[in-house]
Design a protein around this motif. Structure first.
Motif, PDB file in Angstrom:
ATOM      1  N   THR A  45       0.872  -1.175   0.000  1.00 33.51           N
ATOM      2  CA  THR A  45       0.000   0.000   0.000  1.00 33.51           C
ATOM      3  C   THR A  45       0.912   1.228   0.000  1.00 33.51           C
ATOM      4  O   THR A  45       1.837   1.316   0.804  1.00 33.51           O
ATOM      5  N   THR A  47       0.769   5.101   0.497  1.00 33.29           N
ATOM      6  CA  THR A  47      -0.130   6.142   1.009  1.00 33.29           C
ATOM      7  C   THR A  47       0.604   7.462   1.123  1.00 33.29           C
ATOM      8  O   THR A  47       1.617   7.562   1.823  1.00 33.29           O
ATOM      9  N   GLY A  49       0.868  10.983   2.652  1.00 28.64           N
ATOM     10  CA  GLY A  49       0.277  11.637   3.819  1.00 28.64           C
ATOM     11  C   GLY A  49       1.300  11.993   4.869  1.00 28.64           C
ATOM     12  O   GLY A  49       2.444  11.550   4.806  1.00 28.64           O
ATOM     13  N   ARG A  52       0.816   9.545  10.850  1.00 27.88           N
ATOM     14  CA  ARG A  52      -0.476   8.910  11.122  1.00 27.88           C
ATOM     15  C   ARG A  52      -0.897   9.025  12.575  1.00 27.88           C
ATOM     16  O   ARG A  52      -0.058   9.064  13.464  1.00 27.88           O
ATOM     17  N   ASP A  75       3.441  -1.752   4.018  1.00 27.96           N
ATOM     18  CA  ASP A  75       2.709  -0.486   4.171  1.00 27.96           C
ATOM     19  C   ASP A  75       3.730   0.646   3.998  1.00 27.96           C
ATOM     20  O   ASP A  75       4.545   0.873   4.879  1.00 27.96           O
ATOM     21  N   GLN A  77       4.657   4.597   3.393  1.00 28.27           N
ATOM     22  CA  GLN A  77       4.142   5.969   3.495  1.00 28.27           C
ATOM     23  C   GLN A  77       5.004   6.891   2.644  1.00 28.27           C
ATOM     24  O   GLN A  77       6.231   6.824   2.700  1.00 28.27           O
ATOM     25  N   SER A  80       3.726  13.652   2.173  1.00 27.61           N
ATOM     26  CA  SER A  80       2.854  14.602   1.479  1.00 27.61           C
ATOM     27  C   SER A  80       3.659  15.863   1.170  1.00 27.61           C
ATOM     28  O   SER A  80       4.468  16.306   1.975  1.00 27.61           O
ATOM     29  N   CYS A 142      -2.628   2.394  -4.430  1.00 25.44           N
ATOM     30  CA  CYS A 142      -2.177   3.776  -4.218  1.00 25.44           C
ATOM     31  C   CYS A 142      -3.284   4.636  -3.619  1.00 25.44           C
ATOM     32  O   CYS A 142      -4.378   4.738  -4.175  1.00 25.44           O
ATOM     33  N   ILE A 143      -2.956   5.260  -2.497  1.00 26.11           N
ATOM     34  CA  ILE A 143      -3.874   6.212  -1.847  1.00 26.11           C
ATOM     35  C   ILE A 143      -3.235   7.596  -1.956  1.00 26.11           C
ATOM     36  O   ILE A 143      -2.068   7.785  -1.565  1.00 26.11           O
ATOM     37  N   HIS A 170      -7.414  10.110   3.942  1.00 24.68           N
ATOM     38  CA  HIS A 170      -6.533   9.056   3.412  1.00 24.68           C
ATOM     39  C   HIS A 170      -6.211   7.976   4.451  1.00 24.68           C
ATOM     40  O   HIS A 170      -6.023   6.808   4.109  1.00 24.68           O
ATOM     41  N   GLN A 171      -6.172   8.361   5.741  1.00 27.82           N
ATOM     42  CA  GLN A 171      -5.870   7.364   6.785  1.00 27.82           C
ATOM     43  C   GLN A 171      -7.039   6.391   6.948  1.00 27.82           C
ATOM     44  O   GLN A 171      -6.845   5.190   7.135  1.00 27.82           O
ATOM     45  N   LEU A 174      -7.114   3.994   4.083  1.00 29.00           N
ATOM     46  CA  LEU A 174      -6.152   2.900   4.244  1.00 29.00           C
ATOM     47  C   LEU A 174      -6.711   1.808   5.165  1.00 29.00           C
ATOM     48  O   LEU A 174      -6.579   0.616   4.864  1.00 29.00           O
TER      49      LEU A 174
END
Ligand SMILES: C[S@@+](CC[C@H](N)C(=O)[O-])C[C@H]1O[C@@H](n2cnc3c(N)ncnc32)[C@H](O)[C@@H]1O
Length: 195
Positions: A45, A47, A49, A52, A75, A77, A80, A142-143, A170-171, A174
């Motif tokens: 994943t 993400t 951002g 978190r 996972d 990250q 952003s 993709c987020i 977005h969290q 996920l």
């Protein structure tokens, strides 16, 4: 007759073509792979951002641990606004480049987008099973960041799916995605979690 691989836009030698025929998925209840052996593609994943919430991370880690007996999940990250751009277009552009840079030609790419294809849980399970039947070596979800995905990720994605017609943080997206991937695997294995 159109095979599932053709419908997904997957050639025998690669994974770069677009998925064009969502109607080929089973409709409603039931998954064509239920109880069959399915190749477990590693999942990643991606993400975009900032940091978190601890509760979100706990849930994500919980689902990754639950998924261990089905498939490996990474996972990742992505920061952003990596260049601290001052306008939205530049921010989306910089995030787009940061995401596309970690996608390889062997990834089968699922883009999460509120305007994407509306799949049932059974259909998502089929998508996982179908991706396992391709030449791909990894399935990447993709987020996007606060303003969504850029053009490069949009173009590269093999399919775009929605989790809801509502826009999610977005969290939260996920966490919902992780639960749906877990649910998909229990559907593929014919297990009791999904009723
Ligand atoms: C805050 S949203 C961005 C919303 C933005 N309006 C857009 O155009 O994408 C951040 C990311 O969360 C994911 N997301 C949010 N809501 C979603 C939904 N309903 N279905 C699928 N993904 C969603 C998408 O990947 C999106 O890029």
């Amino acid at each position: 007759m159109m095979t599932m691989a053709t419908a997904m836009g997957i050639s025998a030698c690669g994974v770069s073509l677009q998925w064009t025929n969502p109607n080929s998925y089973s409709s409603g209840k039931g998954c064509k792979y239920a109880g069959q052996s399915v190749r477990a593609l590693p999942i990643r994943t991606l993400t975009v951002g900032k940091k978190r919430l601890p509760g979100v991370q706990l849930l994500v880690d919980e689902y990754i641990a639950k998924l261990k007996s089905y498939c490996h999940v990474d996972d990742v990250q992505i920061r952003s606004n990596p260049k601290n751009a001052r306008n939205v277009m530049a921010q989306v552009h910089d995030e787009d480049i940061a995401v596309i840079n970690v996608i390889t030609s062997n990834d089968w790419v699922v883009m999460l987008d509120e305007r994407g294809l509306d799949l049932s849980s059974e259909q998502l399970a089929e998508l996982l099973g179908d991706a396992g039947n391709t030449a791909a070596s990894r399935l990447s979800f993709c987020i996007g960041g606060p303003y969504g995905h850029g053009q490069r990720v949009r173009k590269r994605a093999n399919v775009s799916i929605k989790l809801s017609s509502m826009v999610l943080n977005h969290q939260i997206a996920l966490v919902v995605l992780m639960e749906q991937i877990y649910r998909s695997w229990t559907i593929l294995k014919g297990q009791k979690y999904h009723h």
